[in-house]
Design a protein around this motif. Structure first.
Motif, PDB file in Angstrom:
ATOM      1  N   PHE A 397       0.831  -1.202   0.000  1.00  0.00           N
ATOM      2  CA  PHE A 397       0.000   0.000   0.000  1.00  0.00           C
ATOM      3  C   PHE A 397       0.868   1.256   0.000  1.00  0.00           C
ATOM      4  O   PHE A 397       0.655   2.180  -0.787  1.00  0.00           O
ATOM      5  CB  PHE A 397      -0.910  -0.002   1.229  1.00  0.00           C
ATOM      6  CG  PHE A 397      -1.847   1.167   1.313  1.00  0.00           C
ATOM      7  CD1 PHE A 397      -3.071   1.146   0.669  1.00  0.00           C
ATOM      8  CD2 PHE A 397      -1.495   2.301   2.030  1.00  0.00           C
ATOM      9  CE1 PHE A 397      -3.939   2.222   0.735  1.00  0.00           C
ATOM     10  CE2 PHE A 397      -2.353   3.387   2.103  1.00  0.00           C
ATOM     11  CZ  PHE A 397      -3.574   3.349   1.457  1.00  0.00           C
ATOM     12  N   LEU A 398       1.883   1.271   0.871  1.00  0.00           N
ATOM     13  CA  LEU A 398       2.766   2.434   0.945  1.00  0.00           C
ATOM     14  C   LEU A 398       3.532   2.618  -0.361  1.00  0.00           C
ATOM     15  O   LEU A 398       3.709   3.737  -0.841  1.00  0.00           O
ATOM     16  CB  LEU A 398       3.733   2.269   2.116  1.00  0.00           C
ATOM     17  CG  LEU A 398       4.655   3.454   2.413  1.00  0.00           C
ATOM     18  CD1 LEU A 398       3.838   4.718   2.688  1.00  0.00           C
ATOM     19  CD2 LEU A 398       5.567   3.154   3.603  1.00  0.00           C
ATOM     20  N   ARG A 399       3.977   1.513  -0.946  1.00  0.00           N
ATOM     21  CA  ARG A 399       4.676   1.608  -2.222  1.00  0.00           C
ATOM     22  C   ARG A 399       3.771   2.157  -3.313  1.00  0.00           C
ATOM     23  O   ARG A 399       4.214   2.944  -4.164  1.00  0.00           O
ATOM     24  CB  ARG A 399       5.199   0.230  -2.637  1.00  0.00           C
ATOM     25  CG  ARG A 399       6.403  -0.245  -1.839  1.00  0.00           C
ATOM     26  CD  ARG A 399       6.928  -1.552  -2.385  1.00  0.00           C
ATOM     27  NE  ARG A 399       8.084  -2.035  -1.651  1.00  0.00           N
ATOM     28  CZ  ARG A 399       8.786  -3.104  -1.988  1.00  0.00           C
ATOM     29  NH1 ARG A 399       8.437  -3.811  -3.050  1.00  0.00           N
ATOM     30  NH2 ARG A 399       9.833  -3.481  -1.262  1.00  0.00           N
ATOM     31  N   ALA A 400       2.515   1.739  -3.309  1.00  0.00           N
ATOM     32  CA  ALA A 400       1.568   2.237  -4.311  1.00  0.00           C
ATOM     33  C   ALA A 400       1.359   3.736  -4.165  1.00  0.00           C
ATOM     34  O   ALA A 400       1.302   4.480  -5.160  1.00  0.00           O
ATOM     35  CB  ALA A 400       0.235   1.502  -4.193  1.00  0.00           C
ATOM     36  N   VAL A 401       1.264   4.190  -2.916  1.00  0.00           N
ATOM     37  CA  VAL A 401       1.093   5.624  -2.663  1.00  0.00           C
ATOM     38  C   VAL A 401       2.306   6.404  -3.154  1.00  0.00           C
ATOM     39  O   VAL A 401       2.186   7.422  -3.852  1.00  0.00           O
ATOM     40  CB  VAL A 401       0.876   5.889  -1.155  1.00  0.00           C
ATOM     41  CG1 VAL A 401       0.921   7.385  -0.861  1.00  0.00           C
ATOM     42  CG2 VAL A 401      -0.457   5.306  -0.702  1.00  0.00           C
ATOM     43  N   VAL A 402       3.499   5.910  -2.816  1.00  0.00           N
ATOM     44  CA  VAL A 402       4.737   6.593  -3.212  1.00  0.00           C
ATOM     45  C   VAL A 402       4.895   6.578  -4.726  1.00  0.00           C
ATOM     46  O   VAL A 402       5.302   7.575  -5.339  1.00  0.00           O
ATOM     47  CB  VAL A 402       5.949   5.940  -2.529  1.00  0.00           C
ATOM     48  CG1 VAL A 402       7.253   6.519  -3.064  1.00  0.00           C
ATOM     49  CG2 VAL A 402       5.875   6.123  -1.017  1.00  0.00           C
ATOM     50  N   SER A 403       4.564   5.442  -5.353  1.00  0.00           N
ATOM     51  CA  SER A 403       4.702   5.332  -6.811  1.00  0.00           C
ATOM     52  C   SER A 403       3.763   6.289  -7.527  1.00  0.00           C
ATOM     53  O   SER A 403       4.156   6.963  -8.487  1.00  0.00           O
ATOM     54  CB  SER A 403       4.417   3.892  -7.259  1.00  0.00           C
ATOM     55  OG  SER A 403       5.357   3.000  -6.709  1.00  0.00           O
ATOM     56  N   GLU A 404       2.509   6.361  -7.051  1.00  0.00           N
ATOM     57  CA  GLU A 404       1.556   7.271  -7.683  1.00  0.00           C
ATOM     58  C   GLU A 404       2.018   8.726  -7.526  1.00  0.00           C
ATOM     59  O   GLU A 404       1.925   9.520  -8.471  1.00  0.00           O
ATOM     60  CB  GLU A 404       0.175   7.106  -7.066  1.00  0.00           C
ATOM     61  CG  GLU A 404      -0.872   7.970  -7.770  1.00  0.00           C
ATOM     62  CD  GLU A 404      -2.192   8.009  -7.020  1.00  0.00           C
ATOM     63  OE1 GLU A 404      -3.236   7.846  -7.669  1.00  0.00           O
ATOM     64  OE2 GLU A 404      -2.171   8.227  -5.795  1.00  0.00           O
ATOM     65  N   LEU A 405       2.533   9.048  -6.359  1.00  0.00           N
ATOM     66  CA  LEU A 405       3.028  10.403  -6.125  1.00  0.00           C
ATOM     67  C   LEU A 405       4.193  10.719  -7.063  1.00  0.00           C
ATOM     68  O   LEU A 405       4.278  11.816  -7.626  1.00  0.00           O
ATOM     69  CB  LEU A 405       3.465  10.550  -4.665  1.00  0.00           C
ATOM     70  CG  LEU A 405       4.047  11.901  -4.244  1.00  0.00           C
ATOM     71  CD1 LEU A 405       3.054  13.022  -4.514  1.00  0.00           C
ATOM     72  CD2 LEU A 405       4.434  11.876  -2.767  1.00  0.00           C
ATOM     73  N   GLY A 406       5.089   9.746  -7.249  1.00  0.00           N
ATOM     74  CA  GLY A 406       6.213   9.958  -8.140  1.00  0.00           C
ATOM     75  C   GLY A 406       5.782  10.174  -9.586  1.00  0.00           C
ATOM     76  O   GLY A 406       6.313  11.059 -10.273  1.00  0.00           O
ATOM     77  N   VAL A 407       4.802   9.388 -10.034  1.00  0.00           N
ATOM     78  CA  VAL A 407       4.305   9.529 -11.415  1.00  0.00           C
ATOM     79  C   VAL A 407       3.649  10.897 -11.611  1.00  0.00           C
ATOM     80  O   VAL A 407       3.881  11.572 -12.617  1.00  0.00           O
ATOM     81  CB  VAL A 407       3.309   8.401 -11.748  1.00  0.00           C
ATOM     82  CG1 VAL A 407       2.617   8.662 -13.077  1.00  0.00           C
ATOM     83  CG2 VAL A 407       4.034   7.054 -11.791  1.00  0.00           C
ATOM     84  N   LYS A 408       2.847  11.314 -10.642  1.00  0.00           N
ATOM     85  CA  LYS A 408       2.185  12.616 -10.749  1.00  0.00           C
ATOM     86  C   LYS A 408       3.195  13.755 -10.738  1.00  0.00           C
ATOM     87  O   LYS A 408       3.025  14.743 -11.468  1.00  0.00           O
ATOM     88  CB  LYS A 408       1.178  12.791  -9.596  1.00  0.00           C
ATOM     89  CG  LYS A 408      -0.075  11.954  -9.744  1.00  0.00           C
ATOM     90  CD  LYS A 408      -1.050  12.241  -8.613  1.00  0.00           C
ATOM     91  CE  LYS A 408      -2.351  11.472  -8.820  1.00  0.00           C
ATOM     92  NZ  LYS A 408      -3.323  11.726  -7.740  1.00  0.00           N
ATOM     93  N   THR A 409       4.233  13.629  -9.928  1.00  0.00           N
ATOM     94  CA  THR A 409       5.259  14.677  -9.882  1.00  0.00           C
ATOM     95  C   THR A 409       6.005  14.768 -11.206  1.00  0.00           C
ATOM     96  O   THR A 409       6.270  15.874 -11.702  1.00  0.00           O
ATOM     97  CB  THR A 409       6.255  14.397  -8.743  1.00  0.00           C
ATOM     98  OG1 THR A 409       5.543  14.277  -7.505  1.00  0.00           O
ATOM     99  CG2 THR A 409       7.274  15.525  -8.620  1.00  0.00           C
TER     100      THR A 409
END
Length: 478
Positions: A397-409
């Motif tokens: 879950f935490l990885r998914a959150v971080v990955s989505e944030l990275g893609v959006k950035t």
């Protein structure tokens, strides 16, 4: 018969016209580095000629030219490029704000790193793993308590930073609203002054430049469309009229709330509002969902085992239960029963059937608690909406959150970079039309200087001729 003084009048007009051209050239040169200044040119035209004198119509061919006159002083400006610039500038403002917000969120989440949320979670699960090796050891239980406190502090800290970021965005929104309101009032005032001056037949070139600079600034904050009317600029934000003539409508927080997202569709103000309503709120939801699920699952497992107390006592809540799912991370805390006495930490799931005492060497609950790390959960967050992942472990879950944030950035960075390139290209094209070229102005200065000198020499020639007529004629035989 031609007038004896016509030549003087023609020379005088030439002097005045070339002098005005020189003054305008000097004005351009001194404003070469003035932001928003549009170079100005003097439009000259031949004065209206006169017919040769005669009783009805002169038989002398041609007309008598009367020199040069200044028709107007105009600024060189291409409104089509201005409108293109406004369109790209609003995108630059929006994506720059969205990129900055996402970069701040990345700094708050601080993943991947050795000091981020993932590390404190691993430390918590590892402490239970260590407890399973020595289930009756108080020091190991103290490590479990401290790792739990460190984890709750991490959640609290991230939640606080997200709240602070949301407040910062709200403050910036208020600042931008005040800025827009002030700019609109200045544009309305300039509309009125320009209308007054140009009503007298003059071109308010410098005031128009000032007004266009304000519109440039405004176009980065909100999406604007501009229409020039007889009484000045009419400026709209979508269907919302901001300025018409000398009237600027009040721009307030209520205006923004009513306009977002249908009329307020781009610009820095849109980016701030969108970031607050979506990015920050979304990651608050993810954090709260993770915290709420973690609290519920750890408490559920902890209640299945026995503490070190005699007689045998089932474990209570390890963490304080969730009261408000939308504030779970900010209120995430270890139960006072655990913090006050580590013997209340449950590790065993067995007790002696004869004596009824807890088998303190049993580690089944500690192992089961450590295994929570690898169990997949439905992260419904006790009702929190827009969850990024369901059916995964806490680490996933935490990885998914971080990955989505990275893609959006990355996407925001790409969009901001592209918009900057487009805005810079259009600004360069505007400068090629309206900007001051010192080389060109110096060449013009030499040209006008020579013309001025020639007009002065012509006047001298006419003066000498008149002197001969006045003082040298009719003296024969004296």
């Amino acid at each position: 018969m031609r007038s004896t003084f016509t030549g003087l009048e023609i020379s005088k007009r030439g002097l005045f016209a070339q002098q005005a051209a020189l003054q305008t050239t000097g004005h351009n040169i001194t404003n070469a580095n003035t932001r928003g200044f549009s170079r100005q040119v003097v439009n000259m035209e031949a004065s209206r000629p006169l017919e040769n004198l005669g009783m009805q119509r002169s038989t002398v061919p041609g007309q008598n030219g009367q020199g040069v006159e200044i028709n107007s002083v105009v600024r060189i400006r291409e409104q089509f490029l201005d409108k293109q610039f406004y369109n790209e500038n609003k995108g630059l403002g929006e994506w720059s704000v969205r990129r900055d917000t996402l970069e701040k969120l990345e700094a708050i989440v601080n993943e991947p790193s050795d000091t981020g949320m993932r590390q404190v979670l691993d430390n918590f699960w590892n402490s239970w793993q260590e407890l399973s090796k020595q289930p009756d050891n108080l020091e190991t239980r103290a490590v479990v308590k401290e790792s739990a406190l460190a984890m709750t502090d991490a959640f609290n800290n991230v939640a606080k930073k997200l709240n602070d970021l949301s407040l910062d965005l709200a403050d910036n929104i208020s600042v931008k609203i005040t800025e827009v309101d002030s700019t609109l009032k200045q544009i309305a005032a300039l509309n009125n002054e320009i209308f007054r001056i140009e009503g007298l037949g003059n071109n308010a070139n410098d005031l128009r430049d000032q007004r266009d600079v304000l519109v440039d600034d405004l176009s980065k904050v909100v999406n604007v469309t501009l229409q020039e009317e007889s009484n000045g600029y009419t400026i709209r934000m979508g269907n919302v009229v901001l300025v018409t003539g000398d009237t600027a409508n009040a721009f307030t927080n209520a205006t923004v709330q009513a306009a977002y997202p249908n009329d307020l569709t781009s610009g820095e103000l849109f980016g701030l509002t969108y970031s607050q309503a979506n990015y920050v709120t979304e990651y608050k939801n993810q954090l709260n969902s993770m915290a709420a699920t973690l609290i519920d699952e750890v408490n559920k497992v902890h209640k299945q085992g026995y503490t070190l107390k005699d007689p045998a006592t089932l474990g209570g809540n390890f963490f304080n239960p969730v009261v408000d799912p939308l504030n779970a991370a900010a209120t995430f805390s270890v139960s006072s029963a655990i913090t006050s006495d580590v013997e209340n930490i449950a590790a065993s799931m067995r007790k002696d059937d004869v004596t009824g005492k807890v088998i303190k060497g049993n580690n089944e609950l500690a192992l089961k608690m450590a295994d929570v790390k690898n169990t997949k959960y439905n992260f419904n967050g006790s009702g929190v909406q827009k969850i990024i992942l369901n059916g995964g472990t806490f680490d996933e879950f935490l990885r998914a959150v971080v990955s989505e944030l990275g893609v959006k950035t990355q996407e925001a960075e790409r969009q901001a970079t592209n918009q900057k390139i487009l805005a810079d290209q259009l600004e360069s094209r505007r400068q090629s039309v309206s900007g001051v070229s010192l080389d060109e102005e110096m060449a013009n200065m030499i040209k006008f200087q020579h013309a001025y000198n020639a007009a002065a020499r012509a006047m001298t020639t006419y003066d000498e001729a008149l002197d001969k007529v006045i003082n040298g004629m009719g003296v024969v035989g004296r």
